[in-house]
Design a protein around this motif. Structure first.
Motif, short mmCIF file in Angstrom:
data_model
loop_
_atom_site.label_atom_id
_atom_site.label_comp_id
_atom_site.label_asym_id
_atom_site.label_seq_id
_atom_site.Cartn_x
_atom_site.Cartn_y
_atom_site.Cartn_z
N ILE A 160 0.85 -1.19 0.00
CA ILE A 160 0.00 0.00 0.00
C ILE A 160 0.88 1.24 0.00
O ILE A 160 2.01 1.22 0.49
CB ILE A 160 -0.96 0.03 1.22
N ASP A 161 0.33 2.32 -0.56
CA ASP A 161 1.06 3.59 -0.54
C ASP A 161 0.69 4.37 0.72
O ASP A 161 -0.03 3.87 1.59
CB ASP A 161 0.79 4.41 -1.80
N ALA A 162 1.19 5.60 0.83
CA ALA A 162 0.98 6.39 2.04
C ALA A 162 -0.49 6.66 2.32
O ALA A 162 -0.88 6.87 3.48
CB ALA A 162 1.74 7.72 1.92
N SER A 163 -1.33 6.64 1.28
CA SER A 163 -2.76 6.89 1.47
C SER A 163 -3.53 5.62 1.80
O SER A 163 -4.73 5.68 2.08
CB SER A 163 -3.34 7.53 0.20
N GLY A 164 -2.86 4.48 1.74
CA GLY A 164 -3.53 3.20 2.00
C GLY A 164 -4.02 2.50 0.76
O GLY A 164 -4.57 1.40 0.84
N ALA A 165 -3.81 3.12 -0.42
CA ALA A 165 -4.26 2.50 -1.67
C ALA A 165 -3.31 1.37 -2.08
O ALA A 165 -2.09 1.46 -1.86
CB ALA A 165 -4.32 3.55 -2.78
N GLU A 219 4.34 -0.04 1.63
CA GLU A 219 4.39 -0.81 2.87
C GLU A 219 3.78 -2.19 2.64
O GLU A 219 2.69 -2.32 2.07
CB GLU A 219 3.63 -0.10 3.99
N LEU A 220 4.48 -3.21 3.11
CA LEU A 220 4.00 -4.58 2.95
C LEU A 220 2.94 -4.90 4.00
O LEU A 220 3.15 -4.65 5.19
CB LEU A 220 5.18 -5.56 3.07
#
Length: 518
Positions: free
Chosen positions: A351-356, A366-367
């Motif tokens: 996921i990216d910083a926004s959670g997508a 992030e894993l």
């Protein structure tokens, strides 16, 4: 074993101890465990488990009670784990490298009803015995004042207590791991977690009853207990347990027992390859060394490949009961640096910083992981559990990664600041909190730097009070009574002031760029 009608209809054994009983019943004569020249068959091991569970029951230790274990690797470690599960209790393996104060804090947090320790560690813990919540103190080997020796208790056992029914999501062990705050958290591992983890390893690494597995990693670590050890017993293989890591003994036992499988952190692989016996040792039976704890350097992979010893890198953590991604041995050279792909029974995503969700190869994020091997949370820490697990069951690992065009994952950095040294986790916040108590230190940060032997080392970056002086020897002397030795820093760097952003937060990326080199 008594079953309810609902449990008797399930195909999944109703507990950690029950699947071992079923395995032992199928081939009681088969070699299960060797330690220091003594071997127990599956039937003999089951007998020891039943006797120890009866001792627990006779002392009123049962459903939901926590039993702490402190000591080097020993068959008693395994007997205690299965015996605890057999009466519905929860084993709490303790890191014997911790300082007494750290051990006391964990035992108190777990609310342990009992502690089992070998004679050496029983004596070490005796100074704090009055601080502990435990009602029962068991030791084995030599006598220790104030502790009950297990050997006479086991010899006196008569009728074996019936096993307790367990449900798949009952907790079977608490494994303590520090978070980025430096405060230890008890990871709750259930019967289901262990079952799914075992199946993941069977399906990815082809474990069979013909495997002979050497384990020298400490059993208070998920790597030592859950990567190859439990799965070997699960399939009916032969486990060769070592008290601790010694490269000469490690190589000798692999040769003597014709070992086929092992688990090691990169430092163990390095020290073994540097030993005089490495070149001559007959390791031709080895089909797989599972490496974890940190990425294995490419030169080390090539050293073992030259001896025709496949190394399979994996990625996991305590919260996943060990493995999340698995690299097939045949892809070890073509996918150097990769930790593989998700296990058959769990999922991973970025996921990216926004959670997508990230869907493009090569993009860092992030894993996150989900599956039956993922913990249900942290012991008595609902806020930490909520922060780590979302409503859909995805666990945020805090580690940065990317995947390639074939879906193979690569760990690229740590979103959390954790340092991994010799397979041990070091959390900077814990060291920083202690150093802020030092009268000569004005501000401090701890970062990791590469270390040729251990993978990483802790580096202290400090700004001192006006007129103060400080060296590494003084820093180590200040920390030594309060920390395990592996957590002690190896380098001290002095600066006029720590770099901070507009919010006042220390910019550790700047410190790593300046000081985080070998």
């Amino acid at each position: 074993m008594q079953y309810t009608s609902q449990q008797s209809q399930t195909l999944e054994p109703t507990g950690y101890a029950e699947w071992f009983r079923r395995r032992a019943a199928r081939a009681p004569e088969r070699s299960a465990l060797s330690f220091k020249g003594q071997t127990w068959s599956y039937g003999e091991m089951q007998h020891e488990i039943e006797r120890l569970s009866t001792v627990f029951d006779s002392r009123g230790i049962g459903k939901g009670d926590r039993i702490a274990y402190l000591g080097l690797n020993n068959p008693v470690t395994l007997f205690a784990g299965f015996a605890a599960a057999r009466v519905g209790a929860i084993l709490v393996p303790l890191n014997f490298r911790l300082a007494v104060a750290e051990l006391v804090a964990i035992i108190e947090d777990a609310g342990a009803a009992a502690v089992i320790a070998d004679a050496h560690y029983a004596r070490a813990l005796s100074s704090a015995q009055n601080q502990l919540p435990c009602e029962h103190f068991f030791t084995f080997g030599d006598d220790c004042d104030g502790w009950l020796r297990l050997e006479p208790l086991l010899s006196a056992v008569g009728a074996i207590v019936p096993a307790l029914d367990c449900m798949p999501d009952d907790i079977v062990t608490l494994m303590y791991t520090s978070g980025t705050t430096g405060v230890p958290k008890g990871v709750m591992i259930s019967h289901r977690n262990i079952w799914v983890n075992n199946m993941n390893w069977v399906l990815t690494s082809d474990f069979t009853s013909k495997d002979v597995t050497v384990v020298c990693a400490p059993l208070f670590h998920v790597g030592g207990l859950c990567v190859v050890l439990l799965v070997t017993l699960f399939v009916g293989g032969h486990l060769v347990l070592q008290e601790s890591f010694d490269p000469a003994l490690y190589l000798r036992d692999m040769e003597e027992y014709r070992a086929t499988v092992s688990f090691a952190v990169p430092a163990m692989l390095l020290f073994s390859s540097q030993h005089d016996d490495f070149a001559q040792a007959d390791l031709s039976a080895m089909r797989l060394i599972v490496a974890g704890g940190a990425p294995v350097p490419e030169p080390l992979l090539k050293t073992y490949a030259a001896r025709s010893i496949p190394i399979s890198q994996c990625y996991g953590m305590t919260e996943a009961t060990a493995g999340l991604t698995f690299l097939e041995t045949e892809r070890g050279q073509s996918k150097l640096g990769s930790c593989g792909r998700a296990g058959p029974l769990n999922e991973v995503k970025l996921i990216d910083a926004s959670g997508a969700r990230i869907t493009e190869p090569g993009v860092k994020g992030e894993l996150c992981a989900r599956g039956g091997n993922i913990t249900c949370g942290y012991w008595n820490q609902p806020d930490a559990t909520k922060a780590a697990l979302d409503a859909e069951g995805w666990y945020r690992t805090g580690d940065g990664a990317y995947f390639d065009s074939e879906g193979f994952y690569y760990i690229c950095d740590r979103i959390k600041d954790m340092i991994i040294s010799g397979g041990e986790n070091i959390y900077p916040a814990e060291i920083e909190g202690l150093l802020y108590e030092h009268a000569d230190i004005a501000e401090v940060a701890v970062i990791g730097a590469p270390d040729e032997k251990w993978g990483e080392k802790a580096v202290v970056v400090a700004a001192l009070q006006p007129g103060a002086t400080l060296d590494l020897t003084a820093v180590v002397a200040f920390l030594e009574p309060k920390l395990a030795r592996y957590k002690l820093p190896k380098v001290l760097e002095l600066v006029d002031a720590l770099p901070r952003n507009a919010n006042g937060k220390v910019v550790k990326t700047a410190l790593r760029a300046r000081f985080g080199k070998a």
